[in-house]
Design a protein around this motif. Structure first.
Motif, short mmCIF file in Angstrom:
data_model
loop_
_atom_site.label_atom_id
_atom_site.label_comp_id
_atom_site.label_asym_id
_atom_site.label_seq_id
_atom_site.Cartn_x
_atom_site.Cartn_y
_atom_site.Cartn_z
N ASN A 1 -4.17 -3.12 0.37
CA ASN A 1 -2.81 -3.55 1.04
C ASN A 1 -1.88 -2.04 1.37
O ASN A 1 -1.38 -2.10 2.48
CB ASN A 1 -1.92 -4.36 0.12
N GLU A 2 -2.23 -1.14 0.55
CA GLU A 2 -1.50 0.13 0.63
C GLU A 2 -1.95 0.89 2.03
O GLU A 2 -1.44 1.29 2.56
CB GLU A 2 -1.59 1.11 -0.62
N CYS B 1 -3.81 -0.71 4.42
CA CYS B 1 -3.30 -1.36 5.61
C CYS B 1 -1.86 -1.09 6.12
O CYS B 1 -1.51 -0.92 7.33
CB CYS B 1 -3.60 -2.72 5.28
N TYR B 2 -1.01 -0.84 5.11
CA TYR B 2 0.16 -0.66 5.32
C TYR B 2 0.71 0.83 6.01
O TYR B 2 1.25 0.77 6.98
CB TYR B 2 1.35 -0.88 4.09
N SER C 1 -0.51 0.59 9.61
CA SER C 1 0.45 -0.17 10.51
C SER C 1 1.48 0.83 10.65
O SER C 1 2.22 0.59 11.57
CB SER C 1 0.72 -1.39 9.76
N GLU C 2 1.85 1.62 9.65
CA GLU C 2 3.28 2.42 9.83
C GLU C 2 2.89 3.58 10.95
O GLU C 2 3.55 4.14 11.47
CB GLU C 2 3.66 3.04 8.49
N CYS D 1 -5.73 -10.04 1.56
CA CYS D 1 -4.90 -8.72 2.04
C CYS D 1 -3.40 -9.34 2.93
O CYS D 1 -3.80 -10.21 3.70
CB CYS D 1 -5.74 -7.79 2.98
N LYS D 2 -2.57 -8.80 2.47
CA LYS D 2 -1.20 -9.36 2.91
C LYS D 2 -0.72 -8.82 4.23
O LYS D 2 -0.04 -8.91 5.04
CB LYS D 2 -0.06 -9.24 2.13
N TYR D 3 -1.41 -7.33 4.61
CA TYR D 3 -1.06 -6.42 5.55
C TYR D 3 -2.20 -6.65 6.54
O TYR D 3 -3.41 -6.70 6.11
CB TYR D 3 -0.73 -5.15 5.44
#
Length: 261
Positions: free
Chosen positions: A127-128, A130-131, A134-135, A163-165
């Motif tokens: 998740n970190e 993927c975040y 995306s950033e 995975c939430k992102y």
């Protein structure tokens, strides 16, 4: 679909910055670029790559880092080491953004027993990552790799479900066979989140050949990709030992274009 090529086809004989002009001259307009060492993540080198891609009107669709050197340790529970590896990951992501590439191709964790994994910790790390991706205006793509956890289809299902992102996937045909599975099985799991394909061929004696030199039934793969609505790049990715002359790469592209385009 578009037929692209990976700069991995020329490793280690051609420098990364020289591979872009070479790929263009062979007849490719799009592809994946490997950043082969830490110094190639730095701003001055990324600027050099950007100049080359702009000068040669070549689109870098995806980037592949020197993954074995740091990606497995992104999941280390020794926090200081994990954060140091995360800084490298962030550096690569910033480079991908400057090159206007859409995707970061990711190997990730080394293969181990799924039952021994701390799944919550693994998902938190994904998740970190993927975040952060995306950033930086890109998508992290998990590639199926025979020596990594991503060869395990149950592991891939866990990622998809938890995975939430945004997390996408790269299908590597030779890696699917090296894992003892079929590429079609991996497509069935990746489905609409499949965003990149490494395409190669094989036969009874060779695990990796140029497309058209083996016995893979690409019509089956094309049909499955069409079923899931795939319309992105299929990158030829082979080893330098799989061809003698660059003209063979163009011939392979033409062979695939008759099936995939």
């Amino acid at each position: 679909m578009k037929i692209g090529i990976s700069s991995a086809c020329f490793y280690p004989d051609v420098l990364t910055e020289d591979s872009i002009k070479l790929m263009k001259n062979i007849g490719f307009d799009v592809g994946e670029v490997f950043l082969n060492t830490y110094s190639e993540y730095k701003d001055d080198f990324i600027e050099k790559l950007k100049e080359e891609k702009d000068k040669n009107n070549f689109y870098i669709n995806s980037i592949h880092a020197f993954s074995a050197a740091f990606e497995p340790n992104l999941f280390d529970k020794y926090k200081r080491r994990q954060r140091d590896m995360l800084k490298i990951f962030e550096m690569v992501c910033k480079g991908v953004k400057k090159l206007d590439a859409k995707y970061y191709n990711f190997h990730g964790m080394r293969l181990s027993n799924l039952l021994n994994l701390d799944i919550k910790h693994v998902i938190d790390v994904y998740n970190e990552l993927c975040y952060i991706a995306s950033e930086n205006e890109m998508t992290l793509l998990q590639e199926n790799v025979s020596w990594c956890m991503s060869s395990n289809t149950t592991f891939l299902k866990i990622l998809k479900e938890n995975c939430k992102y945004p997390l996408g996937y790269t299908l590597d045909i030779k890696q699917a066979y090296k894992s003892g599975g079929s590429p079609l099985k991996y497509i069935d799991i990746m489905k609409e989140d499949l965003m990149n394909v490494h395409i190669n061929d094989r036969d009874e004696k060779n695990i990796c050949l140029l497309p058209g030199n083996g016995n893979i039934k690409y019509e089956d793969i094309y049909g499955k990709l069409k079923d899931i609505g795939y319309n992105n790049v299929c990158n030829i990715e082979v080893y330098k030992e799989n061809y003698v002359d660059y003209s063979e790469l163009k011939k392979s592209k033409d062979f695939l274009a008759n099936i995939f385009i």
